[in-house]
Design an enzyme around this catalytic site. Structure first.
Site, mmCIF file in Angstrom:
data_model
loop_
_atom_site.group_PDB
_atom_site.id
_atom_site.type_symbol
_atom_site.label_atom_id
_atom_site.label_comp_id
_atom_site.label_asym_id
_atom_site.label_seq_id
_atom_site.Cartn_x
_atom_site.Cartn_y
_atom_site.Cartn_z
ATOM 1 N N ASN A 10 0.931 -1.544 0.166
ATOM 2 C CA ASN A 10 -0.053 -0.014 -0.105
ATOM 3 C C ASN A 10 0.942 1.131 0.082
ATOM 4 O O ASN A 10 1.590 1.829 1.158
ATOM 5 C CB ASN A 10 -0.946 -0.102 1.072
ATOM 6 N N TRP A 11 1.073 1.770 -1.203
ATOM 7 C CA TRP A 11 1.956 3.190 -1.554
ATOM 8 C C TRP A 11 1.407 4.314 -0.775
ATOM 9 O O TRP A 11 1.956 5.207 -0.461
ATOM 10 C CB TRP A 11 2.380 3.107 -2.896
ATOM 11 N N LYS A 12 0.182 4.195 -0.409
ATOM 12 C CA LYS A 12 -0.496 5.651 0.262
ATOM 13 C C LYS A 12 -0.283 6.781 -0.615
ATOM 14 O O LYS A 12 -0.380 6.520 -1.991
ATOM 15 C CB LYS A 12 -0.144 5.721 1.497
ATOM 16 N N HIS A 98 -9.887 1.195 4.951
ATOM 17 C CA HIS A 98 -8.732 1.367 5.764
ATOM 18 C C HIS A 98 -9.030 2.603 6.817
ATOM 19 O O HIS A 98 -9.792 3.559 6.683
ATOM 20 C CB HIS A 98 -7.534 1.910 4.789
ATOM 21 N N GLU A 100 -7.314 4.921 7.873
ATOM 22 C CA GLU A 100 -7.114 6.463 7.611
ATOM 23 C C GLU A 100 -8.359 6.952 7.014
ATOM 24 O O GLU A 100 -8.529 8.228 6.859
ATOM 25 C CB GLU A 100 -5.890 6.622 6.721
ATOM 26 N N GLU A 167 -5.872 -4.579 10.686
ATOM 27 C CA GLU A 167 -4.986 -3.323 10.916
ATOM 28 C C GLU A 167 -5.161 -2.678 12.253
ATOM 29 O O GLU A 167 -6.043 -1.916 12.165
ATOM 30 C CB GLU A 167 -4.889 -2.502 9.668
ATOM 31 N N GLY A 173 1.904 2.892 11.501
ATOM 32 C CA GLY A 173 3.031 3.731 11.531
ATOM 33 C C GLY A 173 3.618 4.117 13.005
ATOM 34 O O GLY A 173 4.407 5.083 12.872
ATOM 35 N N SER A 206 2.504 -1.603 10.712
ATOM 36 C CA SER A 206 4.135 -1.369 10.992
ATOM 37 C C SER A 206 4.842 -2.834 10.771
ATOM 38 O O SER A 206 5.935 -2.979 11.482
ATOM 39 C CB SER A 206 4.122 -1.008 12.506
ATOM 40 N N GLY A 227 2.681 -1.096 4.441
ATOM 41 C CA GLY A 227 2.695 0.422 4.147
ATOM 42 C C GLY A 227 3.981 0.968 3.872
ATOM 43 O O GLY A 227 4.645 1.003 2.526
ATOM 44 N N GLY A 228 4.472 1.724 4.876
ATOM 45 C CA GLY A 228 5.756 2.524 4.431
ATOM 46 C C GLY A 228 6.982 1.752 4.006
ATOM 47 O O GLY A 228 7.612 2.343 2.860
#
Length: 245
Positions: A10-12, A98, A100, A167, A173, A206, A227-228
């Protein structure tokens, strides 16, 4: 750990056309034996879906999107993209629910409508569920997850094209992941909410090369929503390698 693991990147809100060059390492890796039975899926921003498809033309990496509008029809929804448009451009997956986006006002009923229309458009759905830190401290994790699953998947009988991504909001994060015993029990609880065969249940929050060795030992997880760490090809590859090592 199950044999066929899913690794969803997930590149967001990250990436531009220059970022495509960083994918060469992943493409090479996807053709090697090191990937074992892993399935790689990238969910870039809408602006990069078409470019990613061209980049991945000669390999087995699949493409998804990070969200979609709830309407399957065209309409006056400035800045939005629906599931039909995603399927038309070549996406095969979509992330829905999600945290977010829930934080910005997406409720269970809206998420349910998005999921139903995504399935009608022949997209596979990565349905995110998870509790906040307040929920966790009040020991409401199972109550929250049961509610999200019940209402998010309301009136959906055929769940073969649905993945559940657990999640925990407090983990995303932060670098903090649930304790192994707790995570195993939560995944088991999620799977218990389905009659017959459960959808694949992924973990997200994370996930990185440093904690994947512990996460892979939890044998009821079917993959990871990353994610990141997925924005860095070396880290993403490292996660897959360590899952099977």
């Amino acid at each position: 750990m199950t044999n066929k693991m899913y690794f969803i990147a997930n590149w967001k809100m990250f990436g531009d056309l220059r970022s495509l060059n960083s994918l060469d390492k992943v493409i090479k890796f996807s053709k090697s034996k090191e990937i074992n039975k892993g399935r790689l899926i990238y969910c870039p921003p809408y602006t990069l879906i078409s470019s990613f498809l061209k980049k991945f033309n000669n390999c087995q990496i699949d493409i998804g999107a990070q969200n979609c509008h709830e309407s399957q029809n065209y309409g006056p929804y400035t800045g939005h993209v629906n599931s039909h448009m995603l399927k038309n451009i070549g996406a095969n997956y979509v992330i829905i629910g999600h945290s977010e986006n829930r934080e910005k006002g997406e409720n269970d009923q809206l998420i349910n409508l998005k999921i139903r229309n995504a399935l009608k458009a022949k997209l596979k759905v990565i349905f995110c569920v998870g509790e906040t830190l307040v929920d966790k401290r009040k020991k409401k994790t199972n109550l929250i997850l049961a509610k999200q699953i019940k209402f998010g998947l309301d009136k959906i009988k055929d769940k073969k094209n649905i993945f559940i991504a657990y999640e925990p909001v407090w983990s995303i994060g932060t670098g903090i992941v649930p304790k192994s015993k707790n995570l195993f029990e939560t995944i088991e609880f999620i799977k218990s909410k389905f009659k017959g065969k459960s959808p694949k249940v992924l973990y997200g929050g994370s996930v990185n090369p440093n904690n994947i060795k512990n996460l892979k030992e939890i044998n009821n997880i079917d993959g990871f929503l990353i994610g990141g760490a997925s924005q860095n090809s070396n880290k993403f590859i490292d996660i897959v390698k360590k899952t099977y090592s």
